[in-house]
Design an enzyme around this catalytic site. Structure first.
Site, PDB file in Angstrom:
ATOM      1  N   ARG A 136      71.154  34.217  58.681  1.00 17.95           N
ATOM      2  CA  ARG A 136      72.418  34.447  58.694  1.00 17.95           C
ATOM      3  C   ARG A 136      72.994  34.204  57.310  1.00 17.95           C
ATOM      4  O   ARG A 136      74.379  34.108  57.052  1.00 17.95           O
ATOM      5  CB  ARG A 136      73.324  33.792  59.957  1.00 17.95           C
ATOM      6  CG  ARG A 136      72.956  34.337  60.942  1.00 17.95           C
ATOM      7  CD  ARG A 136      73.923  33.944  62.251  1.00 17.95           C
ATOM      8  NE  ARG A 136      73.600  34.564  63.584  1.00 17.95           N
ATOM      9  CZ  ARG A 136      72.882  33.860  64.599  1.00 17.95           C
ATOM     10  NH1 ARG A 136      72.490  32.749  64.100  1.00 17.95           N
ATOM     11  NH2 ARG A 136      72.743  34.462  65.596  1.00 17.95           N
ATOM     12  N   LYS A 158      76.528  43.683  45.897  1.00 14.56           N
ATOM     13  CA  LYS A 158      76.118  44.821  46.567  1.00 14.56           C
ATOM     14  C   LYS A 158      74.499  44.736  46.974  1.00 14.56           C
ATOM     15  O   LYS A 158      74.081  44.745  45.928  1.00 14.56           O
ATOM     16  CB  LYS A 158      76.536  46.059  45.977  1.00 14.56           C
ATOM     17  CG  LYS A 158      77.927  46.649  46.363  1.00 14.56           C
ATOM     18  CD  LYS A 158      78.133  47.904  45.548  1.00 14.56           C
ATOM     19  CE  LYS A 158      79.215  48.416  46.206  1.00 14.56           C
ATOM     20  NZ  LYS A 158      79.492  49.929  45.382  1.00 14.56           N
ATOM     21  N   GLU A 251      85.020  46.849  47.654  1.00 11.48           N
ATOM     22  CA  GLU A 251      85.530  48.115  47.111  1.00 11.48           C
ATOM     23  C   GLU A 251      86.358  48.797  48.396  1.00 11.48           C
ATOM     24  O   GLU A 251      86.030  49.986  48.866  1.00 11.48           O
ATOM     25  CB  GLU A 251      84.138  48.904  47.294  1.00 11.48           C
ATOM     26  CG  GLU A 251      84.217  50.274  46.412  1.00 11.48           C
ATOM     27  CD  GLU A 251      82.710  50.966  46.507  1.00 11.48           C
ATOM     28  OE1 GLU A 251      82.668  52.028  47.061  1.00 11.48           O
ATOM     29  OE2 GLU A 251      81.715  50.233  45.969  1.00 11.48           O
ATOM     30  N   ARG A 255      87.348  49.331  42.866  1.00 12.92           N
ATOM     31  CA  ARG A 255      85.906  49.244  42.434  1.00 12.92           C
ATOM     32  C   ARG A 255      84.996  50.614  42.574  1.00 12.92           C
ATOM     33  O   ARG A 255      83.994  50.521  42.033  1.00 12.92           O
ATOM     34  CB  ARG A 255      85.380  48.082  43.360  1.00 12.92           C
ATOM     35  CG  ARG A 255      83.789  47.818  43.186  1.00 12.92           C
ATOM     36  CD  ARG A 255      83.258  46.584  43.884  1.00 12.92           C
ATOM     37  NE  ARG A 255      81.714  46.266  43.689  1.00 12.92           N
ATOM     38  CZ  ARG A 255      81.098  45.359  43.981  1.00 12.92           C
ATOM     39  NH1 ARG A 255      81.646  44.334  44.599  1.00 12.92           N
ATOM     40  NH2 ARG A 255      79.717  45.494  43.887  1.00 12.92           N
ATOM     41  N   HIS A 262      77.735  58.792  40.818  1.00 10.64           N
ATOM     42  CA  HIS A 262      76.922  58.415  41.923  1.00 10.64           C
ATOM     43  C   HIS A 262      76.731  59.166  42.937  1.00 10.64           C
ATOM     44  O   HIS A 262      75.921  59.258  43.815  1.00 10.64           O
ATOM     45  CB  HIS A 262      77.000  56.868  42.304  1.00 10.64           C
ATOM     46  CG  HIS A 262      76.603  55.912  41.229  1.00 10.64           C
ATOM     47  ND1 HIS A 262      77.181  55.859  40.039  1.00 10.64           N
ATOM     48  CD2 HIS A 262      76.027  54.805  41.314  1.00 10.64           C
ATOM     49  CE1 HIS A 262      76.823  54.933  39.239  1.00 10.64           C
ATOM     50  NE2 HIS A 262      75.767  54.179  40.165  1.00 10.64           N
ATOM     51  N   HIS A 266      73.253  60.329  43.672  1.00 12.75           N
ATOM     52  CA  HIS A 266      72.427  59.669  44.783  1.00 12.75           C
ATOM     53  C   HIS A 266      72.016  60.805  45.650  1.00 12.75           C
ATOM     54  O   HIS A 266      70.850  60.757  46.248  1.00 12.75           O
ATOM     55  CB  HIS A 266      73.443  58.965  45.924  1.00 12.75           C
ATOM     56  CG  HIS A 266      73.528  57.378  45.413  1.00 12.75           C
ATOM     57  ND1 HIS A 266      74.659  56.765  45.677  1.00 12.75           N
ATOM     58  CD2 HIS A 266      73.046  56.913  44.368  1.00 12.75           C
ATOM     59  CE1 HIS A 266      74.393  55.505  45.159  1.00 12.75           C
ATOM     60  NE2 HIS A 266      73.736  55.537  44.346  1.00 12.75           N
ATOM     61  N   HIS A 280      66.851  56.182  39.016  1.00 13.00           N
ATOM     62  CA  HIS A 280      68.271  55.873  39.416  1.00 13.00           C
ATOM     63  C   HIS A 280      69.269  56.466  38.500  1.00 13.00           C
ATOM     64  O   HIS A 280      70.356  57.104  38.346  1.00 13.00           O
ATOM     65  CB  HIS A 280      68.630  54.530  39.893  1.00 13.00           C
ATOM     66  CG  HIS A 280      70.020  54.225  40.477  1.00 13.00           C
ATOM     67  ND1 HIS A 280      70.773  54.988  41.395  1.00 13.00           N
ATOM     68  CD2 HIS A 280      70.826  53.597  39.648  1.00 13.00           C
ATOM     69  CE1 HIS A 280      71.823  54.520  41.447  1.00 13.00           C
ATOM     70  NE2 HIS A 280      72.137  53.585  40.109  1.00 13.00           N
TER      71      HIS A 280
END
Length: 383
Positions: A136, A158, A251, A255, A262, A266, A280
């Site tokens: 955790r 992230k 975000e 942000r 992207h 993406h 990427h």
């Protein structure tokens, strides 16, 4: 050129820059400069003396840097266990995530220990997510060895893996306790990988720092060549991101500007099968050029700005058009479906980062899908 107003200070070593990501009790330092991998043991031991350290890395990075890091950790009284994965975006998947978590458990990494992400963005995202889930949540350190990871993915917390539905759709916000950006590691980076990372450097100028973009137009060859310009570019990029993350960690506000390029990028990455066909940063370069071309087509920014962005990205050897991607891609319907899975989609409404000019990006919510579809139809036509 001035760095953005962030908690940035030059360390006593003139070749080092140290920045602070201000998040209260979870604040941490970003240290930038050569030779940091050899110092990883002393720096980590100062934070977690006597800890076990699970080093998540890929086979390529291990060949170059794992020995240096393991020696440094042992000399500092830490107990390292390497966990190796295959290089490339395809390691950011459920199966490899399970393997990494299982290996860390087998190494008896406990809550008082930590995970060290040694590698590029793939390793950083994967190792960070494993650390977030392990027991955790255990602490982790980022030791990014690619330009892309040093200026972007290693900072901000992230973490995540990809799904068949799209990129980075499974993950967690989990901040590192330290980032060690060893610029010496970039000396062995293949040129294509360095170019890929440079797209994220240019992004910071395009978002809100037009003087930085102009500086890059003049200095990009020196950035590629190494030396003080490279460190300055990395430090400016990290300072920009640190300032944004300190204001908006998860975000919910500005942000999202860091995602310039992207949403398109993406979708193209997923359409190319997360393969070596499209790295990427290459996808982000195309996406940023598309964001400016779309903005110009909508009358939001001057055509000259879109042309300037494309010209600079092309000058460093980055792709800027869908036609630059080798091999087949999904049709327009397929790309729209992938765009619809973007993390910024809210109740089906499309959100894009668009631009009113260089250094004047903004969050555009509820973008008309028909306009995006029409734009993609034009973009897919041979030039």
């Amino acid at each position: 050129m001035n760095m953005p107003a962030a908690s940035a200070s030059v360390a006593p070593d003139a070749n080092r820059t140290q920045l602070r990501v201000g998040l209260g009790a979870r604040s941490y330092d970003i240290v930038i400069g050569p030779g940091l991998l050899a110092e990883a043991g002393a720096r980590i031991a100062a934070l977690r003396p006597g800890a076990r350290v699970g080093i998540v890395t890929d086979h390529n990075v291990a060949d170059r840097h794992l020995g240096t890091v393991e020696t440094a950790l042992r000399e500092a009284g830490l107990s390292p266990t390497p966990v190796l994965v295959a290089p490339g975006e395809k390691s950011k998947c459920f199966a490899v995530f399970e393997e990494v978590v299982d290996a860390l458990l087998a190494a008896r990494i406990e809550r008082g220990d930590l995970v060290l992400a040694l590698g590029g963005g793939v390793v950083g995202d994967l190792a960070g997510f494993a650390a977030a889930a392990l027991r955790r949540g255990v602490d982790f350190v980022q030791a990014p060895t690619s330009l892309l990871a040093q200026v972007d993915s290693s900072v901000g917390g992230k973490t995540g893996i990809n799904s068949r539905h799209g990129k980075n759709l499974v993950g967690a916000f989990h901040q590192p306790i330290l980032v060690l950006a060893d610029t010496g590691a970039l000396d062995t980076l293949p040129l294509r990988e360095f170019r890929s990372g440079y797209a994220e450097v240019a992004k910071y100028g395009l978002i809100d720092n037009a003087p930085f973009f102009a500086w890059l137009e003049r200095k990009w060859q020196a950035v590629f060549g190494g030396g003080p310009e490279r460190i300055e570019a990395i430090a400016t990029s990290c300072a920009s991101k640190a300032a944004v993350v300190s204001r908006d960690e998860k975000e919910t506000g500005d942000r999202a500007l860091l995602n310039l390029g992207h949403t398109f990028g993406h979708a193209l990455e997923a359409g190319a099968g997360f393969s070596q066909r499209l790295l990427h940063g290459e996808a982000v370069a195309i996406g940023m050029a598309q964001a400016f071309r779309f903005s110009a087509a909508q009358g939001l920014c001057a055509q000259a700005d879109a042309a300037r962005v494309e010209a600079h990205l092309r000058s460093v050897g980055l792709p800027t058009r869908i036609a630059d991607i080798p091999g087949a891609l999904p049709d327009t319907d397929g790309l729209m479906a992938l765009i619809g899975q973007d993390k910024k989609v809210s109740r089906g409404a499309l959100t894009f980062i668009l631009a009113r000019g260089i250094g004047q990006s903004y969050i555009a919510r509820d973008v008309d899908p028909s306009q995006i579809r029409a734009f993609l139809e034009v973009e897919r036509q041979p030039s």
